[in-house]
Design an enzyme around this catalytic site. Structure first.
Site, PDB file in Angstrom:
ATOM      1  N   CYS A 176      -5.666  -2.090   2.408  1.00 33.96           N
ATOM      2  CA  CYS A 176      -4.403  -1.906   3.132  1.00 33.96           C
ATOM      3  C   CYS A 176      -4.351  -0.629   3.960  1.00 33.96           C
ATOM      4  O   CYS A 176      -4.151  -0.671   5.176  1.00 33.96           O
ATOM      5  CB  CYS A 176      -3.239  -1.934   2.149  1.00 33.96           C
ATOM      6  SG  CYS A 176      -3.053  -3.490   1.254  1.00 33.96           S
ATOM      7  N   HIS A 182       0.897   1.781   5.289  1.00 33.80           N
ATOM      8  CA  HIS A 182       0.818   1.733   3.830  1.00 33.80           C
ATOM      9  C   HIS A 182       1.748   2.812   3.289  1.00 33.80           C
ATOM     10  O   HIS A 182       1.707   3.962   3.734  1.00 33.80           O
ATOM     11  CB  HIS A 182      -0.612   1.978   3.342  1.00 33.80           C
ATOM     12  CG  HIS A 182      -0.768   1.688   1.882  1.00 33.80           C
ATOM     13  ND1 HIS A 182      -1.008   0.423   1.408  1.00 33.80           N
ATOM     14  CD2 HIS A 182      -0.679   2.484   0.778  1.00 33.80           C
ATOM     15  CE1 HIS A 182      -1.074   0.445   0.088  1.00 33.80           C
ATOM     16  NE2 HIS A 182      -0.874   1.686  -0.307  1.00 33.80           N
TER      17      HIS A 182
END
Length: 578
Positions: A107, A163
């Site tokens: 991510c 993120h």
């Protein structure tokens, strides 16, 4: 805060400023100061692929969807068993890309590459860590929403775009978002925030497979769609009050990220007695460093996953997960995808109701792929095809781009290409390519390590394009560098020098830990996921193929660009067998 101040000041003292734009953030009371963002031009000139002179005012609205852990298992990618009508409807108005690959199948580093248009070795973001916030680890790079904001846009985001937490210093609030984005939405959350609790009171809580007897809007993701709709209402209200700023609206959905939470009706769309992955065992001849064991890491925080009790050596011992458990997970993943499909449809319909759809550029991407038992791998965290390939589509409004036609493209594109493409389309002002000198690149606020693919959208999706796409993954034993071309995937695992000194930092190509070569027969059915079952590195008949791919991998992304002066040395091996 001290962290914001240090990040900003260390970045600004390293960079030759050209233009300063001050933005008063609504959180100034917390930080005790105003925050300024700097922009500078890279040294290399650039021209707009759209054919618009950079001085021409052309400021179009942009809507961007980001979806967590979404692999291209959608009906538009040949998976006709998937119930995804809203993905399909958007795809019917878009150019759908068959070969879009992420920089890193994880991510934080993947989203950093998307949003800064810098590759992982430049940003020094290889994993999820507060120490790898790019403004600290790499450079004070301008982000995509920040650039739009600095160009006079209303920059708004909802859900998971960056993120969260330390890897983005709390979604990069000091730089990337307009003040309106930092106000609380109708459900009590700051709109950019990515935390939307489900009826069980959590977001990443057990169990991993979790159907709910709740309405769509009672779920965290349903609330996220409502908050995105509230931002659209905000845009309409501001325009009605005389605020003519164009908008950049980023909407990030979490599902199908684990845990797979959705109302029961989405589980009911899929028969649990479904086929498994075509190959349930690790690839023949795969080096151990290429594999990952999600089941023994964060997946074990979910009690139903822990109870399955896979072996401690999984998948290195080539054992497999029990069939019924695999089917439950695959059903839950698909249910979560269909729930996200519904929520995307809510936002699209709101755009249409607000009379904004027909004048807005739209892009949709997954932050990386996902494995559901394919080759005995689960999750992401590696360089395999299922982890690095993502669904990607771009839709241009006909009234702004009459030459645009929906279609499909097999050109190789990369996540670092999205930033320069959206800016090219929305502003007609291209982003200059980053200098070859890494030290200068890290001091340059705004430049790209990607390539605008606007010609694929406005001229032809079949134009000759990049020779391949590049991904990488970091493990304790080395860095895996991978290149995907039309017929092959080639990966080398090498030791990596993380000295933070440009003169010695980077891969040690002479210290190879593992090599992989996979044949991607173009005649294979796309939705079968039936490839990368055998590592063919070292086969004498493929020596020329392997050597050519090794040259391309080590030459890097610049050598793969169209019309690259080094392109000729890498041709001839990606079309088929020697």
């Amino acid at each position: 805060s001290e962290l914001y101040t240090k990040t900003m000041m260390s970045g600004l003292t390293r960079i030759r400023p050209r233009l300063w734009t001050c933005n008063v953030v609504l959180f100034a009371a917390l930080f005790g100061a105003e925050f300024c963002s700097a922009s500078t031009d890279a040294t290399e000139p650039a021209r707009s692929s759209r054919g618009v002179h950079p001085d021409t005012p052309a400021r179009h609205d942009v809507l961007m969807f980001a979806v967590d852990d979404l692999r291209p298992e959608l009906s538009v990618y040949g998976c006709d068993y998937m119930k995804t009508p809203h993905f399909d409807a958007l795809a019917a108005e878009s150019v759908v890309f068959e070969h879009m690959y992420v920089a890193v199948a994880l991510c934080a580093p993947s989203r950093t590459a998307f949003l800064t248009t810098r590759r992982a070795d430049t940003s020094r973001v290889w994993t999820i860590s507060p120490e790898q916030y790019w403004r600290i680890s790499g450079g004070n790079f301008t982000t995509l929403p920040q650039h739009f904001k600095e160009q006079g846009y209303l920059s708004l985001g909802v859900g998971k775009i960056f993120h969260p937490g330390g890897p983005s210093n709390n979604s990069d609030v000091a730089y990337s978002w307009s003040p309106e984005c930092l106000q609380k939405g109708p459900h009590g959350h700051i709109t950019y925030n990515n935390i939307w609790k489900d009826p069980d009171g959590g977001t990443y809580t057990s169990p991993a497979v979790h159907p709910f007897n709740n309405t769509d809007d009672e779920m965290g993701e349903g609330k996220l769609a409502l908050n995105a709709s509230a931002l659209i209402d905000l845009i309409v209200h501001k325009r009605g009050s005389g605020d003519k700023r164009p908008f950049f609206l980023a909407t990030g959905f979490h599902k199908p990220h684990i845990p797979w939470k959705a109302p029961q009706k989405y589980f009911d769309l899929y028969d649990i007695d479904m086929p498994l992955a075509p190959n349930l065992h690790t690839p023949v001849g795969v080096p151990e460093i290429a594999l990952q064991n999600t089941w023994q890491s964060y997946w074990r925080t979910f009690q139903d996953i822990k109870a399955i009790n896979v072996t401690a050596a999984f998948p290195y011992d080539n054992t497999t997960v029990p069939v019924f458990e695999q089917q439950k997970i695959r059903q839950a993943y698909r249910a979560a995808v269909s729930f996200t499909d519904r929520n995307i449809g809510v936002v699209v319909q709101k755009m249409k109701d607000a009379a904004l759809w027909d004048s807005t550029i739209v892009a949709l991407w997954g932050d990386h792929g996902y494995q559901l038992g394919d080759n005995d791998e689960w999750g992401k965290h590696d360089n395999f095809e299922h982890a690095t390939r993502i669904p990607f589509m771009v839709r241009l409004p006909k009234q702004l781009f009459p030459q645009f036609s929906p279609g499909r493209s097999r050109a190789f594109v990369e996540t670092v290409d999205l930033f320069p493409t959206l800016v090219d389309l929305a502003l007609g002002a291209p982003i200059a390519r980053c200098p070859t000198d890494m030290e200068i690149t890290r001091k340059t606020l705004l430049c790209t390590e990607g390539l605008s693919f606007t010609p694929l959208l406005l001229e032809s999706p079949d134009l000759p394009w990049k020779a391949g796409s590049f991904s990488q993954y970091n493990r304790s034993g080395g860095m895996g560098y991978s290149v995907r071309v039309e017929r092959w995937r080639y990966t080398e695992w090498v030791t990596f020098n993380n000295t933070r000194r440009p003169s010695s930092e980077g891969p040690n190509w002479n210290d190879v830990v593992g090599v992989e070569l996979y044949d991607h027969d173009p005649s294979a059915q796309d939705c079968r996921w039936d490839y990368e079952h055998a590592n063919r590195a070292g086969e004498p008949a493929l020596a020329a193929v392997q050597q050519g791919l090794r040259r391309l991998l080590q030459a890097g992304w610049r050598a793969a660009l169209p019309n690259s002066t080094t392109r000729a040395t890498t041709d001839g091996f990606h079309g088929g067998m020697p």
